[in-house]
Enzyme design. Structure first.
Site, PDB file in Angstrom:
ATOM      1  N   SER A  17     -27.816 -68.376 -42.139  1.00  0.00           N
ATOM      2  CA  SER A  17     -29.252 -68.379 -42.189  1.00  0.00           C
ATOM      3  C   SER A  17     -29.849 -68.653 -43.569  1.00  0.00           C
ATOM      4  CB  SER A  17     -29.770 -67.019 -41.695  1.00  0.00           C
ATOM      5  OG  SER A  17     -29.324 -65.983 -42.547  1.00  0.00           O
ATOM      6  N   LYS A  20     -34.003 -65.890 -51.300  1.00  0.00           N
ATOM      7  CA  LYS A  20     -34.175 -66.001 -49.843  1.00  0.00           C
ATOM      8  C   LYS A  20     -35.392 -65.178 -49.429  1.00  0.00           C
ATOM      9  CE  LYS A  20     -31.416 -65.373 -45.587  1.00  0.00           C
ATOM     10  NZ  LYS A  20     -30.088 -64.967 -45.049  1.00  0.00           N
ATOM     11  N   SER A  24     -23.837 -65.880 -43.326  1.00  0.00           N
ATOM     12  CA  SER A  24     -25.034 -66.619 -43.760  1.00  0.00           C
ATOM     13  C   SER A  24     -25.101 -67.014 -45.228  1.00  0.00           C
ATOM     14  CB  SER A  24     -26.285 -65.821 -43.422  1.00  0.00           C
ATOM     15  OG  SER A  24     -26.565 -65.962 -42.050  1.00  0.00           O
TER      16      SER A  24
END
Ligand code: GLN
Length: 491
Positions: free
Chosen positions: A152, A74, A176
């Site tokens: 997210s 990420k 997330s």
């Protein structure tokens, strides 16, 4: 394409059937052929160099289980020399001067970095629609009806679901990792707060943020977690514990396992098709020897409102460092310093981030602190106490991960509260610091995946993964590949 788990790739590398270089080239090629916008940055040269180094290490006798396995990270984790955007225009030109501990730990295990995945701006969101780098498609949708991958960590989840990365890192402040895992038919784990170092991970809400793996199976997630965790003196909240093998308990039978089902997680707002899938999963556990107890977490409804005070308050403080002086974007148009700050922040942040900063700054302002932030902290304690009580009578708490399956792009972007409600079941574990996971439990009538949410007492990740893995020994939902439409060349 037939689904390959991280564990399978690891044994192909171990037996010499494939080299890390070949595997990495395969995945880089798949990334280049994909149409999901899952990655913000791909550094092919660096990936190939790491792969060659892993092959050389293996040739020299190292047979580390993850040596040479390529993964995606990420774009919230700093990697030295690589752009780290956190999904924001603010950090569009920011090249990290050091590497996050989680990534450094994974590098030590010989994992290869394919690239940095797309995400909601500063990890604020549940649909990946707040990213400065554009939306990410959910591979379970199709191009005529685009579905969000969740957020997210939306890029990480989409990448693993479309098999353009075998596994990925994510972070979870309110859901997330688990919510995108549920939306994309994946296994996502949020460890106990303090398990993974937050050093080098761009801070959103420091008392809640936690890194974790997004993978196909619990077995894969355990391997990932083994490589990510460990005490770090550079994070004052890092837990100083002996190294643990999270795969150690995978095979323990579940006979006598006590499962708590909180009434509060099966009420209004839950999609009935998800309720049915979760109930079927619970029956499966019963068939495997588990005992079901109805329990109550009476203060669950307070979790979302307290989270939306605590998280924005901490964010407003954390994000004050983005001032045009120390990092990233700086506005060109200004006559004086104050105007420079104002314009930098007005230009650099997107709408959702600004909303959170305003809510947080208000909640912390003089005269309101006790009414909002201090009150929310008290609720957090009450919620944690509820869990402690329930864990006296059961080993794991189960429920749905999300109230709905993946929704259409644009479906909730004009309604922040509808968006926030996505995390209604996941946020309590963050507030209480508990380890939690989402695992695939089947599909609704539109062939969209749903997730089962599992929560265990502090530090019981090995038990959590055992409970998930045993289910995955009896079911094959997690092995169903997403439709092939998103990577050209796939059928
Ligand atoms: N969707 C939640 C939010 O927007 C959680 C985000 C996260 O876990 N990073 O705050």
């Amino acid at each position: 394409m037939t689904l390959k788990t991280l564990t399978q790739l690891s044994s192909l590398l171990g037996s010499g059937e494939i080299s890390s270089l070949e595997l990495t080239q395969d995945y880089l090629h798949r990334i280049s052929q994909s149409d999901l916008n899952a990655f913000i940055t791909v550094d092919e040269a660096m990936a190939l160099q790491q792969a060659r180094a892993a092959d050389a290490q293996r040739a020299a006798g190292d047979n580390g289980i993850l040596l040479g396995v390529p993964v995606a990270h990420k774009d919230i984790f700093c990697i030295e020399g690589m752009k780290t955007t956190c999904g924001s225009k603010m950090l569009d030109s920011f090249v990290a001067p050091y590497t996050a501990t989680v990534i450094a730990n994974m590098n030590q295990h010989g994992l290869v970095t394919l690239g940095k995945t797309n995400m909601d701006e500063f990890a604020m969101g549940s649909s990946n629609e707040s990213s400065y780098y554009g939306n990410v498609a959910n591979p379970w949708g199709d191009s005529s009806k685009k579905l969000v991958p969740g957020g997210s960590s939306g890029g990480s989840a989409a990448a693993v679901a479309a098999q353009i990365a075998p596994a990925a890192t994510g972070t979870d402040t309110g859901g997330s990792i688990r919510q995108p895992a549920a939306f994309c038919n994946l296994t996502g784990v949020k460890p106990t707060y303090g398990r993974c170092s937050r050093y080098g991970m761009v801070a959103f809400a420091s008392s809640l943020d936690q890194a974790g793996p997004i993978a196909h199976s619990a077995e894969d997630a355990a391997l990932m977690l083994n490589s990510m965790t460990g005490f770090d003196h550079r994070d004052s909240t890092s837990l100083e514990l002996p190294a643990e093998d999270f795969s150690a308990e995978l095979d323990t039978p579940l006979q006598g396992l006590k499962i708590g089902l909180p009434d509060e997680f099966f009420g209004d707002g839950l999609d009935p098709e998800i309720a049915t899938l979760v109930e079927a999963a619970v029956k499966q556990y019963e068939a495997m020897g588990a005992v079901i107890k109805r329990v109550s977490l009476p203060n669950s409804e307070l979790a979302l409102p307290s989270y939306y005070v605590i998280a924005p308050a901490e964010a407003s403080s954390n994000l004050s460092r983005f001032d045009g002086v120390r990092y990233g974007h700086r506005s060109e148009q200004h006559d004086d310093l104050v105007e420079m700050y104002m314009r930098t922040r007005a230009e650099g942040f997107g709408a959702e981030v600004k909303r959170r900063i305003m809510i947080g700054t208000y909640a912390l302002s003089s005269g309101y602190y006790d009414a909002y932030y201090a009150q929310a902290q008290k609720l957090r304690r009450i919620i944690a106490n509820d869990f402690n009580r329930v864990f006296e009578e059961c080993d794991v708490i189960m429920g749905p991960t999300t109230p709905s399956t993946a929704f259409a792009e644009g479906g909730k972007s004009d309604d922040p509260v509808a968006m926030y409600l996505n995390d209604i079941y996941t946020i309590p574990a963050n507030l209480a610091g508990l380890p939690a996971a989402s695992i695939p439990v089947g599909f609704n009538s539109d062939n969209l995946p749903a997730g089962l949410h599992l929560m265990c007492p502090h530090l019981q990740e090995a038990r959590l993964l055992n409970i998930a893995h045993q289910f995955q020994q009896e079911t094959d939902w997690h092995l169903k590949p997403a439709p092939a439409a998103w990577v050209s060349g796939d059928e």
